[in-house]
Motif scaffolding. Structure first.
Motif, PDB file in Angstrom:
ATOM      1  N   SER A  78      11.164 -25.539 -28.740  1.00 28.13           N
ATOM      2  CA  SER A  78      10.143 -26.339 -29.400  1.00 28.13           C
ATOM      3  C   SER A  78      10.300 -26.509 -30.890  1.00 28.13           C
ATOM      4  N   SER A  79       9.664 -25.702 -31.624  1.00 24.77           N
ATOM      5  CA  SER A  79       9.382 -26.104 -32.986  1.00 24.77           C
ATOM      6  C   SER A  79       9.464 -24.937 -33.927  1.00 24.77           C
ATOM      7  N   ALA A  80       9.426 -25.272 -35.139  1.00 30.55           N
ATOM      8  CA  ALA A  80       9.230 -24.288 -36.189  1.00 30.55           C
ATOM      9  C   ALA A  80       9.446 -24.986 -37.511  1.00 30.55           C
ATOM     10  N   SER A  81       9.259 -24.263 -38.556  1.00 25.97           N
ATOM     11  CA  SER A  81       9.592 -24.821 -39.845  1.00 25.97           C
ATOM     12  C   SER A  81       9.701 -23.704 -40.863  1.00 25.97           C
ATOM     13  N   ILE A 132      -0.988 -31.499 -38.735  1.00 31.26           N
ATOM     14  CA  ILE A 132      -1.962 -31.511 -39.845  1.00 31.26           C
ATOM     15  C   ILE A 132      -1.814 -30.235 -40.679  1.00 31.26           C
ATOM     16  N   HIS A 133      -1.688 -29.124 -39.994  1.00 31.76           N
ATOM     17  CA  HIS A 133      -1.563 -27.846 -40.707  1.00 31.76           C
ATOM     18  C   HIS A 133      -0.298 -27.836 -41.590  1.00 31.76           C
ATOM     19  N   GLY A 134       0.790 -28.369 -41.061  1.00 30.18           N
ATOM     20  CA  GLY A 134       2.030 -28.462 -41.848  1.00 30.18           C
ATOM     21  C   GLY A 134       1.844 -29.341 -43.078  1.00 30.18           C
ATOM     22  N   GLU A 135       1.090 -30.394 -42.886  1.00 30.77           N
ATOM     23  CA  GLU A 135       0.854 -31.319 -43.996  1.00 30.77           C
ATOM     24  C   GLU A 135       0.085 -30.626 -45.122  1.00 30.77           C
ATOM     25  N   ASP A 161       2.491 -20.620 -41.063  1.00 33.35           N
ATOM     26  CA  ASP A 161       1.825 -20.011 -39.900  1.00 33.35           C
ATOM     27  C   ASP A 161       1.908 -20.990 -38.734  1.00 33.35           C
ATOM     28  N   ARG A 162       2.761 -20.667 -37.751  1.00 31.65           N
ATOM     29  CA  ARG A 162       2.981 -21.602 -36.647  1.00 31.65           C
ATOM     30  C   ARG A 162       1.783 -21.738 -35.727  1.00 31.65           C
ATOM     31  N   TRP A 163       0.820 -20.859 -35.846  1.00 37.84           N
ATOM     32  CA  TRP A 163      -0.387 -20.974 -35.026  1.00 37.84           C
ATOM     33  C   TRP A 163      -1.590 -21.326 -35.894  1.00 37.84           C
ATOM     34  N   GLY A 164      -1.306 -21.772 -37.109  1.00 38.88           N
ATOM     35  CA  GLY A 164      -2.377 -22.080 -38.054  1.00 38.88           C
ATOM     36  C   GLY A 164      -3.225 -23.270 -37.662  1.00 38.88           C
ATOM     37  N   GLN A 165      -2.766 -24.052 -36.677  1.00 37.46           N
ATOM     38  CA  GLN A 165      -3.545 -25.237 -36.304  1.00 37.46           C
ATOM     39  C   GLN A 165      -4.889 -24.888 -35.683  1.00 37.46           C
TER      40      GLN A 165
END
Lengths: 181, 181
Positions: B178-181, B50-53, B77-81
């Motif tokens: 895992s992840s990132a963007s 959701i945060h990425g969206e 911000d990867r911890w923005g969720q």
């Protein structure tokens, strides 16, 4: 976390709808491409899950309950999905997987397993003695292995297209540790 | 395989329903357990999507179209969720992800991107020059990275329960990339 029959069934019951939501009517460029020679595409993976449903999971549960450790399980044919998939569409496979999984879970619920049953033992042809509880946990983890695999196989198709972002994308670093049972 | 806008949208459109089929109403023992300190559970992963969206994908598409390479993207911000998820249930997050993804794809379709637009360039704060096509491919691969991750995180909960089968289960060998963007 211990294997818990209700939690196991809850997850097993969701796999067909999960794959259906992801794959049905998706362009074939996603579903019919694999990771290279002797690897599987999404279509093969759904066929493999159907094959496991027919020959692996509930048959092994019943072997444990009927003969215990006295006879090893039939070995599982990891390429047996070829027989399941020949001439079929992906939509047909998704329908079939939903049907056979639903039948398996009806049968599993009908056994009314008690917690002492979960400790009953069987014999795996390569791994030796295993418990019914371990078999049920493996059924779940096998579903998740293939959901993990199908995500990776589809991401692989955009391996070049993502350009420099590749190094940030975990799925692109995953070393094809696939499946078995 | 080149990034193809129709194929990209086809896959992006399926991710919310896929996660919904897998996660909604699943026992919390599956969805609220992670892989250890500083790792994410399924709830966190949906919050991250959701945060990425809201902050990453379409905002970056628009940055490329409006200012090109002249200004770098806002770092993600990867911890923005944490802001997205506070006080919410998983069901609420799944609803919200479906809604924001649908809005993103309406907006993307409304841009009527032509193939020459896909070669337009932007500037990533760490990776340097990237194209719109690479950004769109990364959006898809990022979804798949997190579907791959959620499969692994849930399989991890049965790591001990599967007993000797562990070595056959690919998902148990996956090294938390895992992840990132």
């Amino acid at each position: 976390m211990q294997q818990n029959l209700q939690e196991t069934i809850a997850l097993l019951g969701r796999t067909p709808a999960t794959l259906d939501a992801l794959l049905r009517d998706l362009p074939e460029s996603w579903t019919f491409r694999n990771e290279g020679e002797n690897t599987w595409n999404a279509f093969d993976i759904v066929g493999h899950l159907i094959h496991g449903e027919r020959t692996d999971w509930m048959p092994r549960v019943k072997t444990i309950l009927q003969v215990g450790e006295s006879r090893a399980f039939e070995p599982f044919d990891r390429w047996g999905q070829e027989r399941e998939t020949k001439g079929k569409s992906l939509a047909e496979l998704l329908d079939e997987f939903a049907r056979v999984r639903s039948e398996s879970l009806s049968e599993l619920r009908g056994l009314n397993l008690r917690s002492e049953d979960l400790e009953r033992r069987g014999r795996h042809p390569a791994l030796g003695v295993v418990t019914l509880s371990q078999l049920l946990a493996t059924w779940v983890a096998h579903d998740l292995t293939h959901l993990h695999q199908v995500s990776r196989v589809m991401a692989h198709q955009y391996r070049e297209a993502v350009g420099p972002w590749s190094k940030y994308l975990g799925v692109m670093q995953c070393a094809g540790h696939s499946s078995a049972s």
